[in-house]
Design an enzyme around this catalytic site. Structure first.
Site, PDB file in Angstrom:
ATOM      1  N   ALA A 190       0.822  -1.227   0.000  1.00 15.23           N
ATOM      2  CA  ALA A 190       0.000   0.000   0.000  1.00 15.23           C
ATOM      3  C   ALA A 190       0.846   1.262   0.000  1.00 15.23           C
ATOM      4  CB  ALA A 190      -0.927  -0.008   1.225  1.00 15.23           C
ATOM      5  N   VAL A 204       5.958  -9.224   3.164  1.00 13.88           N
ATOM      6  CA  VAL A 204       4.989 -10.324   3.006  1.00 13.88           C
ATOM      7  C   VAL A 204       5.649 -11.689   2.865  1.00 13.88           C
ATOM      8  CG1 VAL A 204       3.101  -8.941   2.022  1.00 13.88           C
ATOM      9  CG2 VAL A 204       4.768 -10.018   0.494  1.00 13.88           C
ATOM     10  N   TYR A 222       7.625 -14.171 -12.785  1.00 12.49           N
ATOM     11  CA  TYR A 222       6.472 -13.305 -12.495  1.00 12.49           C
ATOM     12  C   TYR A 222       5.172 -13.963 -12.987  1.00 12.49           C
ATOM     13  CZ  TYR A 222       3.714  -8.939 -12.486  1.00 12.49           C
ATOM     14  OH  TYR A 222       2.756  -7.975 -12.270  1.00 12.49           O
ATOM     15  N   VAL A 223       5.215 -14.499 -14.210  1.00 10.21           N
ATOM     16  CA  VAL A 223       4.010 -15.108 -14.791  1.00 10.21           C
ATOM     17  C   VAL A 223       3.627 -16.371 -14.007  1.00 10.21           C
ATOM     18  CG1 VAL A 223       3.069 -16.231 -16.854  1.00 10.21           C
ATOM     19  CG2 VAL A 223       4.394 -14.123 -17.072  1.00 10.21           C
TER      20      VAL A 223
HETATM   21  P1  NAP Z   1       4.808  -0.852  -7.528  1.00 13.73           P
HETATM   22  O1  NAP Z   1       4.509   0.578  -7.792  1.00 13.73           O
HETATM   23  O2  NAP Z   1       6.189  -1.354  -7.759  1.00 13.73           O
HETATM   24  O3  NAP Z   1       4.353  -1.200  -6.023  1.00 13.73           O
HETATM   25  C1  NAP Z   1       4.590  -2.445  -5.475  1.00 13.73           C
HETATM   26  C2  NAP Z   1       4.164  -2.424  -4.021  1.00 13.73           C
HETATM   27  O4  NAP Z   1       4.448  -3.702  -3.441  1.00 13.73           O
HETATM   28  C3  NAP Z   1       4.900  -1.383  -3.206  1.00 13.73           C
HETATM   29  O5  NAP Z   1       3.998  -0.772  -2.313  1.00 13.73           O
HETATM   30  C4  NAP Z   1       5.933  -2.203  -2.435  1.00 13.73           C
HETATM   31  O6  NAP Z   1       6.204  -1.562  -1.196  1.00 13.73           O
HETATM   32  C5  NAP Z   1       5.160  -3.499  -2.228  1.00 13.73           C
HETATM   33  N1  NAP Z   1       6.041  -4.622  -1.964  1.00 13.73           N
HETATM   34  C6  NAP Z   1       6.991  -5.148  -2.756  1.00 13.73           C
HETATM   35  N2  NAP Z   1       7.608  -6.168  -2.145  1.00 13.73           N
HETATM   36  C7  NAP Z   1       7.033  -6.291  -0.914  1.00 13.73           C
HETATM   37  C8  NAP Z   1       7.232  -7.163   0.184  1.00 13.73           C
HETATM   38  N3  NAP Z   1       8.168  -8.119   0.152  1.00 13.73           N
HETATM   39  N4  NAP Z   1       6.468  -6.994   1.279  1.00 13.73           N
HETATM   40  C9  NAP Z   1       5.534  -6.024   1.342  1.00 13.73           C
HETATM   41  N5  NAP Z   1       5.276  -5.170   0.313  1.00 13.73           N
HETATM   42  C10 NAP Z   1       6.034  -5.309  -0.792  1.00 13.73           C
HETATM   43  O7  NAP Z   1       3.872  -1.802  -8.393  1.00 13.73           O
HETATM   44  P2  NAP Z   1       2.371  -1.632  -8.898  1.00 13.73           P
HETATM   45  O8  NAP Z   1       2.439  -1.411 -10.369  1.00 13.73           O
HETATM   46  O9  NAP Z   1       1.593  -0.716  -8.047  1.00 13.73           O
HETATM   47  O10 NAP Z   1       1.873  -3.147  -8.694  1.00 13.73           O
HETATM   48  C11 NAP Z   1       1.007  -3.545  -7.654  1.00 13.73           C
HETATM   49  C12 NAP Z   1       0.551  -4.974  -7.941  1.00 13.73           C
HETATM   50  O11 NAP Z   1      -0.130  -5.009  -9.185  1.00 13.73           O
HETATM   51  C13 NAP Z   1       1.710  -5.965  -8.066  1.00 13.73           C
HETATM   52  O12 NAP Z   1       1.335  -7.221  -7.511  1.00 13.73           O
HETATM   53  C14 NAP Z   1       1.886  -6.116  -9.548  1.00 13.73           C
HETATM   54  O13 NAP Z   1       2.471  -7.332  -9.901  1.00 13.73           O
HETATM   55  C15 NAP Z   1       0.447  -5.994 -10.015  1.00 13.73           C
HETATM   56  N6  NAP Z   1       0.293  -5.612 -11.409  1.00 13.73           N
HETATM   57  C16 NAP Z   1       0.809  -4.432 -11.868  1.00 13.73           C
HETATM   58  C17 NAP Z   1       0.647  -4.099 -13.213  1.00 13.73           C
HETATM   59  C18 NAP Z   1       1.185  -2.825 -13.797  1.00 13.73           C
HETATM   60  O14 NAP Z   1       1.117  -2.671 -15.018  1.00 13.73           O
HETATM   61  N7  NAP Z   1       1.682  -1.885 -13.015  1.00 13.73           N
HETATM   62  C19 NAP Z   1      -0.036  -4.975 -14.060  1.00 13.73           C
HETATM   63  C20 NAP Z   1      -0.547  -6.161 -13.556  1.00 13.73           C
HETATM   64  C21 NAP Z   1      -0.383  -6.470 -12.222  1.00 13.73           C
HETATM   65  P3  NAP Z   1       7.608  -1.579  -0.436  1.00 13.73           P
HETATM   66  O15 NAP Z   1       8.672  -1.500  -1.452  1.00 13.73           O
HETATM   67  O16 NAP Z   1       7.473  -0.401   0.472  1.00 13.73           O
HETATM   68  O17 NAP Z   1       7.604  -2.875   0.337  1.00 13.73           O
END
Ligand code: NAP
Length: 248
Positions: free
Chosen positions: A14, A64, A155-156
């Protein structure tokens, strides 16, 4: 439109991007929101924004992929709000590379965060939901889980695993009025996709029937809906939020 008053939600990842938008949208709908991620400074900023808008939230530092940290954070969340109604497993990372050359560390990091992390959080959320005989678990998967994507085998695999997890949990928990669904976003404008060159974004957009990349708010709207009372007869579903780029 959808009221979540008196509901308590926990959103992983978040601190920015899609997770931040989901947390804000759930708070706007009336839920008390627990914000979880590793970066506590960023979480504090999201918390301040929600409180400034009149919402209630709690920020908890949590990796997580670390079972002990997950357990401790869920304990703190239920101590503060007394219950947990909605879990959004959104935390995710990428470590891209062609499979032939992928390091095992990159495979493990992505599987641990994106798939095992969701399982660990669900395990901690379920007891409260069972007691209440009401719950919503929403797993953020991806369009690539359905399409495949070269260079993203880790990832996939994790995102496709989340769809299997969603369906099995949905079957296990349906009799207690707990629904479990996945949201599969397409290409969404966040830090995760910012590294893409402008030309690649143009090419991508031209393959998306709705003609643009998605926004975090587009995904948040789907999550608020699946969290609502009105979505109570939907479980085990994968909701595509991809502008039509892939129709499963
Ligand atoms: P983002 O901007 O990189 O944000 C990722 C979030 O996950 C950050 O808040 C990060 O916070 C948190 N995170 C990463 N590793 C963590 C861990 N070990 N424990 C707790 N929190 C963790 O990515 P986003 O684009 O918003 O993506 C959010 C979700 O949507 C992801 O699951 C991603 O795979 C999915 N998604 C994204 C897209 C896209 O096009 N952007 C498309 C399909 C799916 P901290 O670094 O503070 O821990």
């Amino acid at each position: 439109m959808f009221q979540l008053t008196d509901r308590v939600a926990l959103v992983t990842g978040a601190s920015q991007g899609i997770g931040e938008a989901i947390a804000r949208a759930l708070a706007e709908a009336g839920a008390k929101v627990v914000l979880a991620a590793r970066n506590q400074e960023k979480l504090a900023a999201v918390l301040a924004g929600i409180e400034a808008a009149g919402g209630q939230a709690l920020a908890l530092g949590m990796d997580v992929a670390d079972a002990a940290q997950v357990k401790a954070a869920f304990q703190k969340a239920t101590e503060r709000f007394g219950r947990l109604d909605i879990l959004v497993n959104n935390a995710g990372i990428t470590r891209d590379g062609l499979s032939m050359r992928m390091k095992i560390e990159d495979w493990d990091a992505v599987l641990s965060t994106n798939l095992t992390g969701a399982y660990l959080c669900a395990q901690q959320a379920i007891p409260s939901m069972l007691r209440q005989r009401w719950g919503r678990i929403i797993n953020i998967s991806s369009v690539v889980a359905q399409m495949g994507n070269p260079g993203q085998v880790n990832y996939v695999a994790a995102k496709a695993g989340l769809i299997g997890l969603t369906k099995s949990l949905a079957l296990e928990l349906a009799s207690r009025h707990i629904t479990v669904n996945a949201v599969a976003p397409g290409f969404i404008e966040t830090e995760m996709t910012q590294a893409l060159p402008e030309k690649a974004v143009e090419q991508l957009s031209s393959r998306i029937p709705l003609g643009r990349l998605g926004t975090p708010a587009d995904v948040a709207g789907a999550v608020v809906f699946l969290s609502s009372e009105e979505a109570g007869y939907i479980t085990g579903h994968v909701l595509a939020v991809n502008g039509g780029m892939y129709m499963a």
